[in-house]
Enzyme design. Structure first.
Site, PDB file in Angstrom:
ATOM      1  N   ALA A 125      15.653  25.548  43.568  1.00 44.68           N
ATOM      2  CA  ALA A 125      15.970  24.364  42.763  1.00 44.68           C
ATOM      3  C   ALA A 125      17.478  24.281  42.505  1.00 44.68           C
ATOM      4  O   ALA A 125      18.146  25.310  42.424  1.00 44.68           O
ATOM      5  CB  ALA A 125      15.201  24.410  41.447  1.00 44.68           C
ATOM      6  N   GLY A 127      17.394  21.898  44.886  1.00 42.04           N
ATOM      7  CA  GLY A 127      16.998  21.449  46.218  1.00 42.04           C
ATOM      8  C   GLY A 127      18.125  21.142  47.176  1.00 42.04           C
ATOM      9  O   GLY A 127      17.878  20.730  48.311  1.00 42.04           O
ATOM     10  N   ASP A 174       8.607  34.932  40.744  1.00 38.24           N
ATOM     11  CA  ASP A 174       9.737  35.840  40.722  1.00 38.24           C
ATOM     12  C   ASP A 174       9.944  36.278  42.173  1.00 38.24           C
ATOM     13  O   ASP A 174       9.016  36.775  42.828  1.00 38.24           O
ATOM     14  CB  ASP A 174       9.403  37.040  39.832  1.00 38.24           C
ATOM     15  CG  ASP A 174      10.571  38.000  39.675  1.00 38.24           C
ATOM     16  OD1 ASP A 174      11.264  38.271  40.677  1.00 38.24           O
ATOM     17  OD2 ASP A 174      10.774  38.518  38.556  1.00 38.24           O
ATOM     18  N   CYS A 245      27.336  31.789  42.963  1.00 38.00           N
ATOM     19  CA  CYS A 245      28.437  30.941  42.496  1.00 38.00           C
ATOM     20  C   CYS A 245      29.217  31.689  41.419  1.00 38.00           C
ATOM     21  O   CYS A 245      29.671  31.096  40.441  1.00 38.00           O
ATOM     22  CB  CYS A 245      27.927  29.588  41.984  1.00 38.00           C
ATOM     23  SG  CYS A 245      26.745  29.698  40.628  1.00 38.00           S
TER      24      CYS A 245
END
Length: 474
Positions: A125, A127, A174, A245
């Site tokens: 997510a 996406g 998970d 990131c």
């Protein structure tokens, strides 16, 4: 806000260790306090880059190519009061608003594994990377797109649908389960790992508000578990991308080094120095990309590319019970009936998809996903095609977006005003009524939905949860 107020002291110490040159360190601090420039990626499942550039030429956007993604552009535009997500081309899935650095992992993956057919996006997510993968795969093969956070699975599905992705199977786990549940199943895996998010401070001034060195080490422990799971799920010869990131070496280089120490005879680092023109600016001695924001005026990012050269000892088999899989493959007779009925409403699919049935529901699964179906529980697989009822089939919006033929004889092209009405959930009163009772509603040659003619109007079938308010298009 001063540097000391914006950046925790221990964070600055970590960054200074990675950027010992004082001038470069000061460049990092300076750009980290500047706004992030926006970027987008053209969705080639729906339009070519050349046709997209022609389509948006009238907007007078300033589009600058992103060196590591042929479909990516930085964008500057005059009309900043209209959200980029409200233009027609975004609503119909022609592009994805995606930060430039986040396009790097998928580019690195398919540079090494262009023919991968069974792929996993372990933390998928909202996406951006799943849809980038699907475009590079041309909706062939299958992508297992997993998202741990339940609240984000819905967003993931919405973006997959908007972009016309039909080869994704969504899970909600998970990621540590996959190494045991799906051992050596995947040609390629992307683990864009949950991280401390140091690289996103230009977009989110509060990104480091709760940053501590202790929490960074705790996150790295989870990352080590996730990459171990991913490595077990990867086929020998397969490609693994590990990305974050964030900027510290604890969550980046040290996680990779830990994996290499665990499996010294099975891990090969595939250098990224030559991935694109200028990549050497971000390349580490090992061949990773450590993208500090001042290098390309982007978010901070880290990317490592690995190859699994040999099998490793299997993890203990899962002890959970899945229960009976609720779908069954459609019979040859049912497939023929459904394909014939679908053709009447301009829905067509290829042999990459197989028809499955659950009660009154019909689904098109990516054929390459079928080996996984009995091994983990899925939130949804492929595309929900239709629901059966006494008079035939109720075709689903996601199937229309993915499979409708916009040049069909039953297509009804809307003008701009009508298209706005459609996205607002309003019925359409066309000047010239179509001859057919069911029509594929289109705008700019893109299917928006399947609708029925009722008297002098076209009854709106746009899903209620996607109806838009506010200003649209221009």
């Amino acid at each position: 806000m001063s540097v000391s107020e914006r950046f925790p002291e221990e964070f600055l110490a970590l960054m200074h260790a990675s950027l010992p040159d004082e001038a470069e360190f000061q460049r990092f601090l300076a750009i980290s306090q500047q706004p992030l420039r926006r970027s987008l990626r053209v969705n080639t499942l729906k339009i070519s880059v050349a046709d997209f550039l022609t389509r948006v030429a009238g907007y007078h956007w300033q589009l600058t190519p992103i060196p590591w993604c042929a479909e990516g552009f930085w964008i500057a535009r005059d009309n900043e009061d209209l959200p980029l997500g409200s233009v027609a081309e975004h609503l119909s899935g022609l592009f994805y608003i995606q930060e430039a650095s986040s396009m790097l992992p998928v580019s690195a993956l398919f540079d090494a594994a262009p023919d991968a057919q069974q792929v996993m996006d372990m933390a998928a997510a909202p996406g951006s990377k799943t849809t980038q993968m699907a475009a590079l795969m041309g909706n062939r093969g299958a992508i297992l797109a997993n998202e741990y956070a339940a609240s984000r699975v819905k967003v993931l599905h919405a973006n997959v649908t908007r972009c016309g992705v039909s080869n994704a199977a969504l899970t909600h786990f998970d990621g540590r389960v996959f190494g045991a549940a799906l051992p050596e199943q995947f040609d390629a895996i992307l683990l864009d790992a949950p991280c401390s998010g140091e690289g996103v401070i230009r977009k989110d001034a509060d990104a480091l508000r709760n940053w501590t060195l202790e929490s960074t080490h705790a996150i790295a422990a989870t990352q080590r578990d996730l990459i171990d799971s991913a490595f077990h799920a990867l086929k020998p010869g397969g490609t693994l991308i590990y990305s974050t990131c964030t900027l510290n070496q604890i969550e980046n280089q040290q996680v990779i080094h830990d994996l290499c120490q665990r499996y010294p005879d099975a891990v090969e680092i595939l250098p990224l120095n030559d991935l694109f023109t200028g990549a050497e600016q971000a390349a580490t001695a090992e061949g990773f990309l450590h993208v500090f924001p001042q290098l390309f005026d982007s978010e901070g990012f880290f990317v490592a590319r690995l190859r699994k050269t040999a099998s490793v000892p299997a993890l203990p088999a899962p002890t959970y019970k899945l229960g009976k899989f609720p779908f069954t493959p459609a019979s040859r007779k049912l497939r023929a009936e459904v394909e014939q009925a679908a053709a009447k409403v301009a829905l067509r699919w290829d042999d990459q998809h197989t028809l499955w049935q659950r009660d009154k529901e019909l689904w098109l699964f990516p054929a390459a996903s079928e080996a996984w179906l009995s091994k983990v529980r899925f939130s949804r697989v492929g595309v929900k095609l239709a629901e059966t009822f006494a008079k035939g089939y109720r075709w689903q919006h996601e199937a229309v977006v993915a499979f409708a033929q916009p040049d069909s004889v039953i297509a009804l092209a809307l003008n701009e005003e009508e298209a706005e009405q459609w996205y607002r959930g309003q019925d359409i009163y066309p000047e010239n009524l179509p001859a057919h009772d069911e029509v594929i509603v289109t705008y700019q040659d893109q299917p928006l939905g399947l609708a029925k003619k009722v008297g002098s109007r076209i009854k709106n079938s746009y899903p209620r949860e996607r109806v838009r308010d506010g200003r649209l298009f221009r």
